[in-house]
Write an enzyme that holds these catalytic residues in place. Structure first.
Site, short mmCIF file in Angstrom:
data_model
loop_
_atom_site.label_atom_id
_atom_site.label_comp_id
_atom_site.label_asym_id
_atom_site.label_seq_id
_atom_site.Cartn_x
_atom_site.Cartn_y
_atom_site.Cartn_z
N ALA A 1 1.97 -0.05 10.77
CA ALA A 1 1.58 -1.43 10.52
C ALA A 1 0.79 -1.48 9.22
O ALA A 1 0.38 -0.45 8.69
CB ALA A 1 0.75 -1.99 11.68
N MET A 2 0.53 -2.69 8.73
CA MET A 2 -0.20 -2.89 7.49
C MET A 2 -1.15 -4.06 7.63
O MET A 2 -0.78 -5.12 8.10
CB MET A 2 0.79 -3.13 6.33
CG MET A 2 0.13 -3.32 5.00
SD MET A 2 -0.83 -1.87 4.49
CE MET A 2 -2.11 -2.65 3.51
N GLU A 3 -2.39 -3.84 7.19
CA GLU A 3 -3.50 -4.77 7.47
C GLU A 3 -3.65 -5.89 6.46
O GLU A 3 -4.75 -6.44 6.31
CB GLU A 3 -4.81 -3.98 7.54
CG GLU A 3 -5.33 -3.44 6.19
CD GLU A 3 -4.89 -2.03 5.89
OE1 GLU A 3 -5.53 -1.39 5.03
OE2 GLU A 3 -3.92 -1.56 6.51
N ASN A 4 -2.61 -6.29 5.75
CA ASN A 4 -2.72 -7.34 4.74
C ASN A 4 -3.58 -8.50 5.23
O ASN A 4 -3.44 -8.96 6.36
CB ASN A 4 -1.33 -7.88 4.40
CG ASN A 4 -0.30 -6.79 4.24
OD1 ASN A 4 -0.37 -6.00 3.33
ND2 ASN A 4 0.66 -6.76 5.16
N GLU B 1 -9.80 4.05 6.39
CA GLU B 1 -8.97 4.48 7.50
C GLU B 1 -9.76 5.26 8.56
O GLU B 1 -9.60 5.01 9.75
CB GLU B 1 -7.80 5.32 6.99
CG GLU B 1 -6.82 4.53 6.12
CD GLU B 1 -6.19 3.35 6.84
OE1 GLU B 1 -6.32 3.22 8.08
OE2 GLU B 1 -5.55 2.53 6.14
N GLU C 1 0.85 -1.19 0.00
CA GLU C 1 0.00 0.00 0.00
C GLU C 1 0.89 1.25 0.00
O GLU C 1 1.83 1.33 0.79
CB GLU C 1 -0.91 0.02 1.23
CG GLU C 1 -1.93 1.13 1.16
CD GLU C 1 -2.92 1.12 2.34
OE1 GLU C 1 -3.78 2.01 2.37
OE2 GLU C 1 -2.82 0.23 3.19
N GLU D 1 -5.41 -2.64 13.01
CA GLU D 1 -5.10 -3.48 11.86
C GLU D 1 -6.01 -4.70 11.79
O GLU D 1 -6.42 -5.12 10.71
CB GLU D 1 -3.63 -3.91 11.89
CG GLU D 1 -2.64 -2.75 11.95
CD GLU D 1 -2.86 -1.70 10.88
OE1 GLU D 1 -3.29 -2.03 9.77
OE2 GLU D 1 -2.58 -0.51 11.16
#
Length: 874
Positions: free
Chosen positions: A267-270, A325, A126, A303
């Site tokens: 952080a990243m919500e993959n 978001e 992202e 996340e």
């Protein structure tokens, strides 16, 4: 459409893609210097699209090795390929496209796409990082089902992770092995994730409300497993909360989190594989403060909540970023409020909003919550999109009430599961569920700027009526000179002499419902009838709308509310307004009486009916940045600092005996617990430590506090007092040296060591920062370390960054230019600290502008950085 070439992308130009990719197969053959990626894409031409329309795929720095359609090598004349895009002329209606590319993760210092850092392969896709992995329709509205095969040397990367559930794993020739992962839920490319490396797994499980057992894993560096315990607990609490409050059950059989040290974001919500900056996972009492524990709790929740608000339902295009978001920020704020003390949590969230988003709204980088155009999407991951976006969702709940809000959210999940949607889709759900017209309210998404409401009150004793006159306005912002009127919900109370909310029989002049005034016109007068005694208006309770307010309330009214308002947030806001009033006057060279407010603070400190965490917030003075924001223009940071120090001294001197007694009485505690109640006690005691050290003008109490500390919260509080107040003493120098000896090998704890020195007030800190940038523990390539030292210096040290010499501006400009070739996103973020340059006095403005021009004149700036600098200078 590419967004890194400097072209402007406009919302009104959105059009669906001519092609779809319903299935994506990826094979990764990981190598230290060269990684081979084979993508097998099932591609379909959208109905109604002419067969002559080419397929155009995004790329970024890719090396094409081979290209096949349905297993046949494609003739060179049938396509055009560059490192930036792939164009296939006249493709079939439906086909399998096999693309083999080569990438170099080990030299990828941007930390976007697939990169290798600290021995771990990791992805960040992202917003537009997937195109650095393979050619693709890299846009949020292309939803695809992914199957991923990862191959690597087993000794180098025993852990092979991707999205979804594990399907197969096994050994290969040459000491290699493989793993296959399948995610059955269609997702956009920005949610793709891969991690491979030698990591330890912390395992647990969670039983869902339907009785399914979910395998939970948090992957960390070996030896740090115990420090992931709090994050795992936060994850399980988040999963239960989302079931109970929103009815959302997790949908895969496994949920993994990976903590890495080199990461551009929090952080990243993959989907099914969240990747975290390790500072938001690792915590124990020795290396994390109470603030860190609370942050970990909130970000783990944020996340995880994205699984439904962002993943299962995603955004159609990047203009809708606030849809995932802002909504998820609202959800994580509510989770934290339920897990901790609600009023304390709300005050903390609002303080953050005012410190980060209000300046954004008031400066050259102002933009609507849903922008209408952008040049570089990475620069719109902002406080406006996140925090103000969350406040808009909160206002929606205020408008329709919690019951209808939950019904609307249920309808949203039912109607749009598996889709890429827009703000209009989201609002339509609320209109349908609550039978309400939100056309005026929707302007909150479309207009930049912070609304202002002027309040005037009057009481007519003969008629027993209390009138509240409200007038809304909003100053011009870049690209928007004229503003339309908003629907502003203002929670309120009429506080009587006994401290209770006064009753009224009726209201004339507009809509008032469930304790909320609905301001819809430019000017409205609300007359409350049947009010027997003159009340004091408490307005915008709970910060029901993200606005600024001026009022004809006098100092006595504010102090009355600070003591008696039944709304805890209202009490804090009234006290904060009283403090700001005196501080602003002092910063402008005017003397303001402080006796009443200093006495009030002493009474609040001693009031044991109030929770310690709440008292700590009430005793905390507005920051230098808060004062500067309220001053607005021609700010002299040195005068602001002096005004704050003078008030702090007056409060400390008048209440020294009370504070000393309370300091001794508040439990320090030898056994550390990260719960909210224990953290509140530490917060109160550490606020008192600062006051008492100021009164005593001696480092001894802080030195004693430091030697007795059993946790980093207390240790860092004492270290801050020593460095900031007594930096030239042996006690301060010894404290810094001892801290470095104890924590020199722990990067996260050392970030605090850099931070505390970067925030020491005064001109000398500029040279301190320069010296620390040459320290063996500093690495310009590590985003956490750069943020800890340089970003903290620029954002949280008003006296040094805004030094009259301009040296602070030059330091930031030099660092931005050094970082940009490696990590454009980090460089652009650093440069946002220039956003308020026009608010300082004329001499400082000239120096800040010169620093910005020095950046702008450099050849080869990244699009990320050039976008920020040009908008800041506009």
């Amino acid at each position: 459409m590419r967004t890194d070439s400097g072209q402007i992308v406009r919302l009104e130009d959105y059009a669906p893609s001519d092609y779809l990719i319903p299935r994506t197969g990826l094979t990764f053959r990981l190598g230290n210097e060269r990684t081979i990626v084979v993508a097998e894409l099932t591609i379909e031409r959208r109905d109604g699209v002419d067969a002559s329309v080419p397929l155009v795929l995004d790329g970024d720095g890719l090396e094409l090795i081979s290209l096949q359609i349905d297993g046949e090598e494609l003739a060179r004349s049938a396509y055009e390929a560059s490192s930036q895009r792939l164009v296939i002329h006249e493709p079939p209606t439906r086909f399998t496209l096999t693309i083999e590319t080569a990438i170099a993760p080990a030299t990828n210092e941007t930390l976007m796409g697939l990169y290798r850092s600290s021995g771990v392969y990791c992805t960040q896709c992202e917003a537009e990082g997937f195109r650095r992995i393979t050619y693709f329709l890299d846009r949020p509205d292309i939803l695809s089902v992914y199957t991923v095969r990862i191959e690597a040397l087993k000794a180098q990367a025993p852990v092979l992770l991707s999205n979804g559930d594990p399907v197969e794993r096994g050994d290969l020739d040459g000491a290699r092995h493989f793993a296959v992962w399948h995610d059955p839920f269609p997702k956009p490319s920005y949610l793709f994730a891969l991690v491979a490396g030698d990591l330890a797994r912390v395992s647990d499980s969670f039983v869902t409300m339907s009785g399914r057992t979910i395998d939970l894993g948090i992957y960390v560096e070996h030896g740090k497993e115990k420090r992931a315990a709090y994050a795992m607990d936060a994850l399980k609490r988040s999963m239960r909360w989302d079931e109970e409050v929103f009815g959302r059950e997790y949908d895969l059989g496994i949920f993994n989190i990976v903590a890495v040290s080199d990461f551009n974001f929090g952080a990243m919500e993959n989907k099914g594989l969240n990747i975290f900056n390790d500072k938001y996972i690792l915590a124990d009492r020795e290396t994390a403060t109470d603030f860190d524990f609370a942050n970990i709790e909130a970000i783990v929740a944020h996340e995880y909540f994205h699984n439904w608000t962002g993943n299962r339902i995603t955004c159609r295009d990047w203009f809708q970023l606030c849809l995932k978001e802002g909504l998820t920020v609202f959800r994580d704020h509510e989770f934290s409020a339920d897990e901790r003390e609600r009023t304390v949590r709300r005050i903390a969230d609002v303080k953050g909003l005012k410190a980060q988003q209000f300046p954004e709204d008031q400066g050259p980088l102002a933009h609507p919550v849903r922008p209408r155009r952008y040049r570089e999407i990475n620069n719109f991951y902002t406080a406006t999109v996140y925090q103000k976006g969350g406040e808009i969702v909160r206002m929606l709940r205020t408008l329709i009430g919690p019951v209808q809000f939950r019904a609307a959210m249920d309808l949203y999940f039912e109607r749009h599961d598996g889709q890429a949607v827009t703000i209009e889709d989201f609002l339509r759900v609320f209109e349908d569920a609550a039978q309400i017209d939100l056309s005026q309210f929707s302007l909150w998404y479309h207009q930049a700027g912070t609304p202002h409401v002027a309040v005037k009150t009057s009481y007519d004793a003969r008629r027993r009526s209390f009138s509240v006159e409200l007038e809304q306005s909003m100053p011009p912002t870049p690209s928007e000179q004229r503003k339309r009127l908003l629907h502003i919900p203002l929670a309120f109370g009429l506080v009587g002499a006994d401290g209770k909310d006064a009753n009224f029989t009726s209201v004339d002049g507009g809509t008032v419902s469930d304790g909320v005034i609905h301001l819809k016109r430019r000017r409205q007068v609300f007359r409350f009838n049947g009010v027997n005694q003159k009340p004091v208006l408490s307005i915008n309770r709970g910060f029901s709308a993200p606005i600024t307010i001026t009022s004809n309330a006098n100092a006595e009214d504010r102090q009355f509310l600070a003591q008696h308002d039944s709304d805890g947030f209202g009490r804090w806001q009234a006290l904060n307004d009283s403090l700001l009033s005196g501080l602003i006057a002092a910063a402008r060279g005017k003397k303001a009486p402080v006796t009443a407010v200093t006495t009030l603070l002493g009474n609040i400190a001693a009031d044991e009916s109030l929770q310690p965490a709440y008292r700590a917030l009430m005793l905390s003075l507005p920051t230098d940045a808060d004062i500067a924001r309220e001053l607005g223009d021609k700010v002299n940071p040195d005068a602001v600092f002096a005004a704050r120090e003078d008030l702090l001294a007056a409060i400390a001197n008048e209440n020294a005996a009370t504070f000393a007694t309370l300091y001794q009485a508040v439990e320090g505690g030898t056994r550390f617990r990260p719960d909210a109640a224990s953290a509140g006690k530490r917060a109160l005691r550490n606020v008192l430590l600062d006051y008492l050290s100021k009164h005593e003008n001696s480092p001894q109490r802080a030195a004693t506090h430091l030697s007795a500390a059993t946790n980093l919260t207390d240790r860092f509080a004492a270290l801050s007092v020593l460095v900031h107040r007594f930096g030239d003493t042996d006690e301060a120098r010894d404290a810094l040296a001892n801290y470095e000896r104890q924590f020199g090998n722990d990067p996260l704890a050392m970030d605090k060591w850099f931070q505390v020195q970067a925030t020491a007030p005064g001109f000398a800190t500029i040279e301190t920062v320069r010296t620390l940038m040459r320290h063996p523990h500093f690495a310009i390539t590590n985003p956490n370390r750069v943020r800890a030292l340089v970003f903290t210096f620029a954002s949280a040290n008003q006296t040094a960054f805004h030094a009259a010499s301009g040296d602070g501006y030059r330091l930031l400009a030099e660092t931005v230019l050094e970082v940009d070739p490696r990590n454009p996103q980090l460089a652009a973020k650093l440069a946002t600290n220039f956003r308020s340059w026009r608010s300082v006095d004329a001499k400082r403005q000239a120096l800040a502008r010169k620093a910005l021009m020095d950046i702008a004149s450099r050849n080869g700036l990244s699009p990320d950085l050039r976008d920020i600098v040009e908008r800041t200078l506009t």
